[in-house]
Design a protein around this motif. Structure first.
Motif, short mmCIF file in Angstrom:
data_model
loop_
_atom_site.label_atom_id
_atom_site.label_comp_id
_atom_site.label_asym_id
_atom_site.label_seq_id
_atom_site.Cartn_x
_atom_site.Cartn_y
_atom_site.Cartn_z
N PRO A 102 0.79 -1.23 0.00
CA PRO A 102 0.00 0.00 0.00
C PRO A 102 0.82 1.28 0.00
O PRO A 102 0.25 2.37 -0.01
N LYS A 103 2.13 1.21 0.01
CA LYS A 103 2.97 2.41 0.16
C LYS A 103 2.65 3.46 -0.89
O LYS A 103 2.51 4.64 -0.57
N TYR A 104 2.52 3.07 -2.14
CA TYR A 104 2.24 4.05 -3.20
C TYR A 104 0.91 4.75 -2.96
O TYR A 104 0.79 5.95 -3.14
N LEU A 105 -0.09 3.99 -2.53
CA LEU A 105 -1.41 4.58 -2.28
C LEU A 105 -1.39 5.50 -1.06
O LEU A 105 -1.98 6.58 -1.09
N LYS A 146 -2.30 9.47 -1.35
CA LYS A 146 -3.70 9.34 -0.94
C LYS A 146 -4.58 10.50 -1.41
O LYS A 146 -5.76 10.31 -1.65
N ASP A 147 -4.03 11.69 -1.57
CA ASP A 147 -4.83 12.83 -2.00
C ASP A 147 -5.25 12.75 -3.47
O ASP A 147 -6.12 13.49 -3.90
N ARG A 148 -4.64 11.85 -4.22
CA ARG A 148 -4.97 11.71 -5.64
C ARG A 148 -5.89 10.52 -5.92
O ARG A 148 -6.33 10.34 -7.04
N ILE A 149 -6.19 9.72 -4.89
CA ILE A 149 -7.05 8.55 -5.09
C ILE A 149 -8.50 9.03 -5.22
O ILE A 149 -9.02 9.70 -4.34
N ARG A 150 -9.13 8.66 -6.32
CA ARG A 150 -10.52 9.06 -6.58
C ARG A 150 -11.50 7.95 -6.22
O ARG A 150 -12.70 8.19 -6.15
N GLY A 151 -11.00 6.74 -6.01
CA GLY A 151 -11.88 5.68 -5.59
C GLY A 151 -11.22 4.32 -5.68
O GLY A 151 -10.24 4.12 -6.40
N TYR A 152 -11.78 3.41 -4.88
CA TYR A 152 -11.43 1.99 -4.94
C TYR A 152 -12.62 1.30 -5.61
O TYR A 152 -13.76 1.43 -5.15
N ASP A 165 -11.96 -13.10 -1.81
CA ASP A 165 -10.83 -12.59 -1.02
C ASP A 165 -9.74 -11.96 -1.88
O ASP A 165 -9.17 -10.94 -1.52
N GLU A 166 -9.42 -12.58 -3.01
CA GLU A 166 -8.32 -12.09 -3.83
C GLU A 166 -8.62 -10.72 -4.44
O GLU A 166 -7.71 -10.06 -4.95
N SER A 167 -9.87 -10.29 -4.37
CA SER A 167 -10.24 -9.01 -4.97
C SER A 167 -10.64 -7.93 -3.97
O SER A 167 -10.60 -6.75 -4.30
N MET A 168 -11.06 -8.31 -2.75
CA MET A 168 -11.60 -7.28 -1.88
C MET A 168 -11.16 -7.32 -0.43
O MET A 168 -11.43 -6.39 0.31
N SER A 169 -10.48 -8.32 0.01
CA SER A 169 -10.24 -8.46 1.45
C SER A 169 -8.99 -7.75 1.97
O SER A 169 -8.75 -7.73 3.17
N GLY A 170 -8.20 -7.13 1.12
CA GLY A 170 -6.99 -6.45 1.59
C GLY A 170 -7.17 -4.99 1.94
O GLY A 170 -6.39 -4.42 2.70
N LEU A 171 -8.22 -4.38 1.42
CA LEU A 171 -8.41 -2.94 1.59
C LEU A 171 -8.54 -2.53 3.05
O LEU A 171 -8.03 -1.49 3.46
N LYS A 172 -9.18 -3.33 3.86
CA LYS A 172 -9.41 -2.95 5.26
C LYS A 172 -8.12 -2.77 6.06
O LYS A 172 -8.11 -2.08 7.06
N TYR A 173 -7.01 -3.34 5.58
CA TYR A 173 -5.76 -3.25 6.33
C TYR A 173 -5.08 -1.89 6.22
O TYR A 173 -4.25 -1.55 7.05
N PHE A 174 -5.39 -1.11 5.19
CA PHE A 174 -4.75 0.21 5.07
C PHE A 174 -5.71 1.32 4.67
O PHE A 174 -5.29 2.46 4.48
N TYR A 175 -7.00 1.03 4.60
CA TYR A 175 -7.97 2.03 4.16
C TYR A 175 -7.89 3.31 4.99
O TYR A 175 -7.96 4.42 4.44
N ASN A 176 -7.75 3.22 6.28
CA ASN A 176 -7.71 4.41 7.13
C ASN A 176 -6.50 5.30 6.84
O ASN A 176 -6.53 6.50 7.12
N GLN A 177 -5.45 4.75 6.27
CA GLN A 177 -4.27 5.53 5.92
C GLN A 177 -4.37 6.16 4.53
O GLN A 177 -3.62 7.07 4.21
N ALA A 178 -5.28 5.65 3.69
CA ALA A 178 -5.47 6.16 2.33
C ALA A 178 -6.95 6.06 1.96
O ALA A 178 -7.34 5.29 1.10
N PRO A 179 -7.80 6.84 2.65
CA PRO A 179 -9.24 6.72 2.40
C PRO A 179 -9.67 7.35 1.08
O PRO A 179 -9.06 8.31 0.61
N ALA A 180 -10.71 6.79 0.50
CA ALA A 180 -11.36 7.29 -0.71
C ALA A 180 -12.66 6.52 -0.84
O ALA A 180 -12.82 5.46 -0.21
#
Length: 151
Positions: A53-56, A60-66, A73-88
């Motif tokens: 998630p380092k790049y995101l 983070k200010d340029r992310i328009r959405g996930y 799992d392979e498509s959606m279960s990783g976001l919760k681990y860093f969402y608070n650091q790069a919200p969108a």
């Protein structure tokens, strides 16, 4: 004016899972999927592997959405681990969002994203771009593909 488009993978290449792809159009970042994978025997003691998630986080200010394509799992279960650091905003079907919330609850993790519920065949305007969701055939309910308009 021609758009500058860059595509990169933060995970999901040469492995089964951990799908996460970044589409940069000019100064906007669109993130497609964000999953996990289960490591093999070469990584003892590790339960899950997530995309890097380092790049995101750094951008983070340029992310328009996930944009999450389906509820595996392979498509959606990783976001919760860093969402608070790069919200969108998180764009996904009602069923996929429900699975994401359920997983977070099962591991007692706080995951309260800004959600946008989509239908598998809808068109949205995100950051001045037409983002088109289209129905796909998969073994999970309401899976979709995503197309982003560029010049």
């Amino acid at each position: 004016m021609n758009d500058l488009v860059r595509v990169m993978a933060l995970g999901g290449l040469d492995e089964n899972g951990r799908d996460c792809y970044v589409v940069e159009i000019n100064n906007n970042i669109f993130v497609l999927d964000c999953g996990t994978c289960i490591p093999d025997k070469t990584a003892p003691g590790i339960d899950y592997m997530i995309p890097n998630p380092k790049y995101l986080i750094d951008n983070k200010d340029r992310i328009r959405g996930y944009f999450i394509t389906h509820g595996h799992d392979e498509s959606m279960s990783g976001l919760k681990y860093f969402y608070n650091q790069a919200p969108a905003p998180v764009y996904a079907t009602k069923e996929t969002l429900g699975l994401m919330q359920g997983q977070a609850l099962s591991v007692r993790m706080k995951f309260n994203p800004n959600v946008v519920v989509v239908e598998p065949s809808c068109i949205l305007n995100v950051a001045g771009r037409e983002v088109r969701f289209f129905q796909t055939c998969h073994n999970t309910v309401n899976s979709c593909g995503i197309a982003i308009q560029t010049s």
